[in-house]
Design a protein around this motif. Structure first.
Motif, PDB file in Angstrom:
ATOM      1  N   LEU A   1       0.828  -1.203   0.000  1.00  0.00           N
ATOM      2  CA  LEU A   1       0.000   0.000   0.000  1.00  0.00           C
ATOM      3  C   LEU A   1       0.863   1.254   0.000  1.00  0.00           C
ATOM      4  CD1 LEU A   1      -2.873  -0.918   2.495  1.00  0.00           C
ATOM      5  CD2 LEU A   1      -2.926  -0.868   0.005  1.00  0.00           C
ATOM      6  N   LYS A   2       1.960   1.224   0.735  1.00  0.00           N
ATOM      7  CA  LYS A   2       2.862   2.388   0.765  1.00  0.00           C
ATOM      8  C   LYS A   2       3.482   2.639  -0.608  1.00  0.00           C
ATOM      9  CE  LYS A   2       3.876   1.901   5.595  1.00  0.00           C
ATOM     10  NZ  LYS A   2       4.409   2.792   6.564  1.00  0.00           N
TER      11      LYS A   2
ATOM     12  N   MET B   1      -4.504  12.670  -4.433  1.00  0.00           N
ATOM     13  CA  MET B   1      -3.376  12.935  -3.536  1.00  0.00           C
ATOM     14  C   MET B   1      -3.728  12.615  -2.084  1.00  0.00           C
ATOM     15  SD  MET B   1      -0.756  13.842  -5.284  1.00  0.00           S
ATOM     16  CE  MET B   1       0.347  14.818  -4.299  1.00  0.00           C
ATOM     17  N   PHE B   2      -4.956  12.941  -1.660  1.00  0.00           N
ATOM     18  CA  PHE B   2      -5.370  12.604  -0.297  1.00  0.00           C
ATOM     19  C   PHE B   2      -5.380  11.096  -0.091  1.00  0.00           C
ATOM     20  CE2 PHE B   2      -7.913  16.743  -0.251  1.00  0.00           C
ATOM     21  CZ  PHE B   2      -6.852  17.433   0.274  1.00  0.00           C
ATOM     22  N   PHE B   3      -5.878  10.361  -1.084  1.00  0.00           N
ATOM     23  CA  PHE B   3      -5.889   8.907  -0.986  1.00  0.00           C
ATOM     24  C   PHE B   3      -4.461   8.365  -0.971  1.00  0.00           C
ATOM     25  CE2 PHE B   3      -6.449   4.623  -2.890  1.00  0.00           C
ATOM     26  CZ  PHE B   3      -7.170   4.070  -1.841  1.00  0.00           C
ATOM     27  N   ALA B   4      -3.578   8.947  -1.762  1.00  0.00           N
ATOM     28  CA  ALA B   4      -2.176   8.523  -1.780  1.00  0.00           C
ATOM     29  C   ALA B   4      -1.511   8.776  -0.430  1.00  0.00           C
ATOM     30  CB  ALA B   4      -1.424   9.250  -2.892  1.00  0.00           C
ATOM     31  N   ILE B   5      -1.804   9.915   0.185  1.00  0.00           N
ATOM     32  CA  ILE B   5      -1.247  10.213   1.509  1.00  0.00           C
ATOM     33  C   ILE B   5      -1.737   9.189   2.520  1.00  0.00           C
ATOM     34  CG2 ILE B   5      -1.307  11.885   3.411  1.00  0.00           C
ATOM     35  CD1 ILE B   5      -1.259  14.098   1.246  1.00  0.00           C
ATOM     36  N   PHE B   6      -3.015   8.824   2.426  1.00  0.00           N
ATOM     37  CA  PHE B   6      -3.542   7.782   3.315  1.00  0.00           C
ATOM     38  C   PHE B   6      -2.803   6.464   3.102  1.00  0.00           C
ATOM     39  CE2 PHE B   6      -6.393   4.061   3.360  1.00  0.00           C
ATOM     40  CZ  PHE B   6      -6.490   3.912   4.736  1.00  0.00           C
TER      41      PHE B   6
ATOM     42  N   LEU C   1       2.954   5.917  -3.018  1.00  0.00           N
ATOM     43  CA  LEU C   1       4.044   6.719  -3.596  1.00  0.00           C
ATOM     44  C   LEU C   1       3.881   6.866  -5.102  1.00  0.00           C
ATOM     45  CD1 LEU C   1       7.133   5.476  -1.565  1.00  0.00           C
ATOM     46  CD2 LEU C   1       6.067   7.725  -1.473  1.00  0.00           C
ATOM     47  N   VAL C   2       3.480   5.792  -5.765  1.00  0.00           N
ATOM     48  CA  VAL C   2       3.249   5.851  -7.216  1.00  0.00           C
ATOM     49  C   VAL C   2       2.112   6.823  -7.519  1.00  0.00           C
ATOM     50  CG1 VAL C   2       2.461   4.506  -9.210  1.00  0.00           C
ATOM     51  CG2 VAL C   2       4.180   3.559  -7.669  1.00  0.00           C
TER      52      VAL C   2
ATOM     53  N   ILE D   1       3.343  10.424  -7.126  1.00  0.00           N
ATOM     54  CA  ILE D   1       4.142  10.848  -8.275  1.00  0.00           C
ATOM     55  C   ILE D   1       3.239  11.158  -9.455  1.00  0.00           C
ATOM     56  CG2 ILE D   1       5.830  10.044  -9.979  1.00  0.00           C
ATOM     57  CD1 ILE D   1       7.160   8.481  -7.629  1.00  0.00           C
ATOM     58  N   PHE D   2       2.260  10.286  -9.707  1.00  0.00           N
ATOM     59  CA  PHE D   2       1.305  10.529 -10.788  1.00  0.00           C
ATOM     60  C   PHE D   2       0.533  11.822 -10.541  1.00  0.00           C
ATOM     61  CE2 PHE D   2      -2.996  10.120 -12.503  1.00  0.00           C
ATOM     62  CZ  PHE D   2      -2.698  10.047 -13.849  1.00  0.00           C
ATOM     63  N   GLY D   3       0.087  12.050  -9.306  1.00  0.00           N
ATOM     64  CA  GLY D   3      -0.653  13.261  -8.965  1.00  0.00           C
ATOM     65  C   GLY D   3       0.180  14.514  -9.162  1.00  0.00           C
ATOM     66  N   ALA D   4       1.456  14.459  -8.791  1.00  0.00           N
ATOM     67  CA  ALA D   4       2.337  15.616  -8.971  1.00  0.00           C
ATOM     68  C   ALA D   4       2.555  15.912 -10.458  1.00  0.00           C
ATOM     69  CB  ALA D   4       3.671  15.379  -8.274  1.00  0.00           C
TER      70      ALA D   4
END
Length: 114
Positions: free
Chosen positions: A41-42, A100-105, A46-47, A50-53
């Protein structure tokens, strides 16, 4: 892009993606809520980050290329942008924020982040 717009956008991003998640992580630890610790999940988070950025950079460049405006409200575009993802979605920036919020989670695993 003017320096004022850049600084306002940077402040917004720091509050949204650093300060608020930090508060939620603190509260999650304070109230002893569950935390996920799966490495897959981590890595997925991260992927997605990166995609969001990359997607955010693309959207800002699209604003700048088409109308010399920015997504920041103090320097809005004067033309309606209907190219790229704006052809299909009213505001792809909102979708990117959700991503991005989901990625941070996924990266941190604290349940208050979701």
């Amino acid at each position: 892009m003017r320096i004022k717009s850049f600084l306002l956008g940077l402040t917004y991003a720091i509050i949204l993606y650093v300060v608020l998640p930090g508060i939620f992580i603190f509260l999650n630890d304070r109230f002893s809520l569950p935390v996920t610790t799966f490495n897959y999940l981590k890595i997925s988070g991260l992927v997605l980050m990166i995609f969001g950025a990359i997607f955010f950079t693309y959207l800002v460049r699209l604003f700048n290329y088409i109308d010399k405006g920015t997504p920041v409200p103090i320097e809005p575009p004067t033309k309606l942008i209907i190219k790229g993802p704006y052809k299909y979605v009213r505001n792809p920036m909102y979708l990117n924020h959700l991503l991005m919020f989901f990625a941070i989670f996924l990266v941190f695993g604290h349940f208050l982040l979701i």
